[in-house]
Design a protein around this motif. Sequence first.
Motif, short mmCIF file in Angstrom:
data_model
loop_
_atom_site.label_atom_id
_atom_site.label_comp_id
_atom_site.label_asym_id
_atom_site.label_seq_id
_atom_site.Cartn_x
_atom_site.Cartn_y
_atom_site.Cartn_z
N SER A 2 -12.87 40.68 42.68
CA SER A 2 -11.82 39.59 42.44
C SER A 2 -10.95 39.26 43.75
O SER A 2 -10.57 38.54 44.19
CB SER A 2 -10.97 39.78 41.39
N GLN A 43 -10.08 23.21 39.32
CA GLN A 43 -10.16 24.80 39.23
C GLN A 43 -10.20 25.54 38.16
O GLN A 43 -10.64 26.51 37.64
CB GLN A 43 -9.11 25.09 40.48
N ALA A 44 -9.37 24.88 37.06
CA ALA A 44 -9.19 25.61 35.79
C ALA A 44 -10.39 25.46 34.86
O ALA A 44 -10.57 26.21 33.72
CB ALA A 44 -7.86 24.99 35.09
N LYS A 67 -13.25 26.44 35.09
CA LYS A 67 -13.97 27.65 35.07
C LYS A 67 -13.49 28.38 33.78
O LYS A 67 -14.30 28.96 33.11
CB LYS A 67 -13.98 28.58 36.42
N GLY A 68 -11.96 28.48 33.76
CA GLY A 68 -11.52 29.39 32.75
C GLY A 68 -11.89 28.73 31.42
O GLY A 68 -12.17 29.33 30.33
N ASN A 125 -10.71 32.91 34.19
CA ASN A 125 -11.67 32.45 35.29
C ASN A 125 -12.64 33.51 35.73
O ASN A 125 -13.58 33.49 36.08
CB ASN A 125 -10.81 32.01 36.37
N SER A 126 -12.09 34.90 35.50
CA SER A 126 -12.94 36.04 36.06
C SER A 126 -13.34 36.96 34.57
O SER A 126 -13.94 38.30 35.07
CB SER A 126 -12.10 37.01 37.05
N LYS A 142 -5.66 29.60 40.84
CA LYS A 142 -6.77 29.47 40.05
C LYS A 142 -6.40 28.21 39.13
O LYS A 142 -7.49 27.67 38.48
CB LYS A 142 -7.10 30.64 39.25
N ASP A 143 -5.07 27.89 38.94
CA ASP A 143 -4.79 26.68 38.01
C ASP A 143 -4.09 25.73 38.80
O ASP A 143 -3.32 25.08 38.48
CB ASP A 143 -3.94 27.22 36.95
N TYR A 163 -7.09 36.35 32.03
CA TYR A 163 -7.68 36.22 33.51
C TYR A 163 -9.04 35.48 33.00
O TYR A 163 -10.05 35.90 33.39
CB TYR A 163 -7.89 37.44 34.01
N PRO A 203 -6.14 30.84 33.46
CA PRO A 203 -7.06 30.92 34.74
C PRO A 203 -6.64 32.14 35.29
O PRO A 203 -7.62 32.87 35.98
CB PRO A 203 -7.24 29.72 35.50
#
Length: 419
Positions: A240, A293-294, A296-297, A412-413, A287-288, A410, A282
Amino acid sequence: MREYTLKYGEQIISFTLVNDIKIDILHPNKELDAVEDPTDQIKKSLRAPIGCEPLKEMVLKEKPKNVVILVSDLTRPSPSHILVPPIVDELLEVGLKQDQITIVFGLGFHRKMTGQEMQKAVGKEVFEKVKCINHDVSECVFIGKTKRGTPVEVFKPVAESDFIIATGNLELHWFAGYSGGNKALLPGVCSKKTIETNHSYMLLDGAVSGKIENNPVREDIEEAGKMAKVRFIVNAVLNSKKEIVKIVSGDPILAHREGVKYIDMMYKVNIGKRYDIVIASPGGFPKDINLYQAQKGLDNAFQAVKDGGIIILVAECREGFGEKTFEEWMKKAKTPDEPLEWIKKDFCLGGHKAAGFCKVMKKARIFLCSKMDKSIVEQIFMTPFDSLQDAIDHALKEYTQKPDILLMPYANSTLPYLD
């Protein structure tokens, strides 16, 4: 009462639950540490690759007149300045001349890179040694169709080369399963028509994050790579922090699959069941920073929620939608079904994110805790909340019995999955 915290923009926000409501928390697995000497790892991988002969031996046997190295553009986190120099050195050591090597930046739909950006991407020494060019979607040649009917049109200098080496980084991808491998070719150096056709398969079953087998997008990518004769890959597995934790080189399929194991080791977590309510952050800024972008989460939370359940997306979205076409599609849609139909007829970047949101909406309701205007959130088929506690309290009232709840701090990851 128990208190829980989440990252939201650059803040930490909290919510409470009474003690008799059970909540499971999903964290990523332990991340791998960065390798001490990435260049040494790359050299070793070139000389002891996975599933094929060493790069030098392949080049000596085949005696290519020209070699193309596919390199990611600056929108990707690939550490090309570390990956590419050892590859160029290997080719020169085996007797190739500098003018027999071309670096092609795989832009997909993205803008062309400047000379300064190219130099930054591969390093000054390589930039001054070998020819570096941008992919051009308008200068592609047809080499055939995949079994799904994708017309494979490849950038002419790549299609006419004798030996293709693909570089890149490996990470989870929300509809191709994973990045890396032959993805450097498709979408990297293919025509608009090829990319749009391939990406349209994102709506089919199996086109999800963390899945390769029976993933129509990834399978189509692999077939295109084979048709174009991608011979060798060099991929970096990143944590990350965008540090290199593993280098995989060799056969475009076998080496890629070995790299996937390391991604899975860090980021795939078996959840054992699906949940009524999934609370997903996210991971805070950046990431947010926006809804784009959000996503992905949200997509990872989609893997964990039951049909008809609720996803509470906790994303500040200080920049709103974050992409023009995405915003236009979401705002003009009268129902969540429309973007899913539009993307089938006219695939376009930005629109594909709208389709991604609407795909989730077909399975679950989305409560959005953000700074976006409430009327706009309602217009795009989500329920808005200023307060995370209010969103959770509202969700709990939807259930007469105690719901199963999953917290993804977390999102997004972290990719939840079921055996």
